[in-house]
Scaffold this active site. Structure first.
Site: not given
Ligand code: RI2
Length: 318
Positions: A125, A194
């Site tokens: 991701c 998350d």
């Molecule tokens: P940071 C994201 O979720 C991903 O799951 C990623 O690992 C997590 O948020 C943490 O993101 P999505 O918003 O705060 O893409 O480290 O569903 O950037």
């Protein structure tokens, strides 16, 4: 209007990533509250609590969002006058945003030290803090190569591959299902989070737990990078982290799905990686084993059981 528009952009993932949505929510609360023309403290508090609900209802899984909102709202609630509350709003929102940026920097530094020399890393991701860690480790000469997964169905892997490429890191871009195939080439896996439960389980983008399982089998260290505001106090009350299931249209077009009336397309956005598959969670408060998650909740999120219990019970009566 700013508030509704921000909520829409978070819901549709125009603004995404657990840290980013938390900072955006703090910013939206600040701007919304500053524009309000309330005549007394009660009215202001009521409006702000409503705004908090609008924002936290956008995406259910990333606990950074309610934690950020709570950080700001609790200071409004503790104010004794309208002037004080308005000043506390601006100060606490700005404080949260600054702390969040600083946390990412500190984690990148701590995390980079946990990456062995000449490593091939894999990430899944797009995590701002995991990518920052990878880049910091690259700058220190600790990373040789990276693997970034595609991340179906929203393809956040493109954002990660772009960032790694921009930093000059030789990067392999793979489909999600190739993660185990390449695991033998990997020295360390790094992801974001998350939510982290009191028991040290990590909720992250769907597919993370499969990669953790493959890493565990291949004895490849699995690091999670997570700011302290990704830890979930409500899990100490037995609450489970809700897993967002998004629209089937993100996985299969309506046209194709229309030809298969007996097929139900499922689209969970997150999964849960158990603590025994995680070697370390790197926070701005230090790199901890998952079993220490409880300590982070107690020490860094101002855990007060009676207060949380009260809020939790109120939330659930509504
Ligand atoms: P940071 C994201 O979720 C991903 O799951 C990623 O690992 C997590 O948020 C943490 O993101 P999505 O918003 O705060 O893409 O480290 O569903 O950037």
């Amino acid at each position: 209007m700013v508030l509704e528009e921000t909520a829409r952009r978070i819901r549709t993932m125009e603004i995404r990533g657990a840290g980013r949505i938390a900072r955006t929510a703090a910013e939206a609360l600040r701007d919304h509250g500053t524009a309000l023309q309330c005549t007394n403290l009660d009215e202001f508090r009521q409006e702000m609590h409503h705004a908090a609900t609008v924002l936290t209802n956008t995406r259910p899984t990333a606990v950074s969002l309610p934690n950020a909102v709570r950080f700001v709202i609790s200071r409004i609630d503790a104010s004794d006058s309208l002037d004080e509350a308005q000043a506390a709003l601006v100060e606490s929102a700005n404080d949260f945003i600054a702390r969040s940026h600083r946390a990412v920097e500190v984690i990148a530094e701590f995390g980079s030290r946990a990456i062995p020399e000449d490593s091939v890393i894999m990430t899944h991701c797009n995590s701002e803090v995991a990518v920052a860690t990878a880049i910091k480790a690259w700058e220190k000469g600790r990373v040789r190569e990276a693997f970034a997964t595609e991340v179906r169905p929203r393809n956040q892997g493109y954002i990660t591959a772009q960032a790694l490429s921009d930093a000059g890191i030789p990067t392999n871009f793979i489909v999600d299902s190739a993660a185990r195939y390449f695991m033998r080439d990997i020295d360390v896996v790094i992801t974001g989070a998350d939510a982290v439960t009191a028991g040290g389980a990590v909720v992250n983008k769907i597919g993370t737990s499969q990669i953790a399982l493959a890493a565990h089998e291949a004895r490849v260290p699995f690091l999670v990078t997570a700011e302290t505001y990704k830890f979930a106090p409500a899990t100490l009350l037995g609450e489970r982290i809700p897993i967002e299931e998004r629209s089937p249209g993100e996985v299969m077009s309506d046209e194709i799905a229309g030809r298969m009336p007996n097929v139900r397309v499922r689209n969970p956005a997150f999964d849960v990686t158990p603590p025994n598959y995680i070697d370390m969670i790197v926070t701005e408060a230090g790199a901890i084993p998952p079993g220490m998650a409880y300590v982070i909740i107690r020490e860094y999120l101002g855990w007060n059981r009676d207060e949380w219990q009260k809020d939790f019970l109120i939330d659930h009566q509504e």
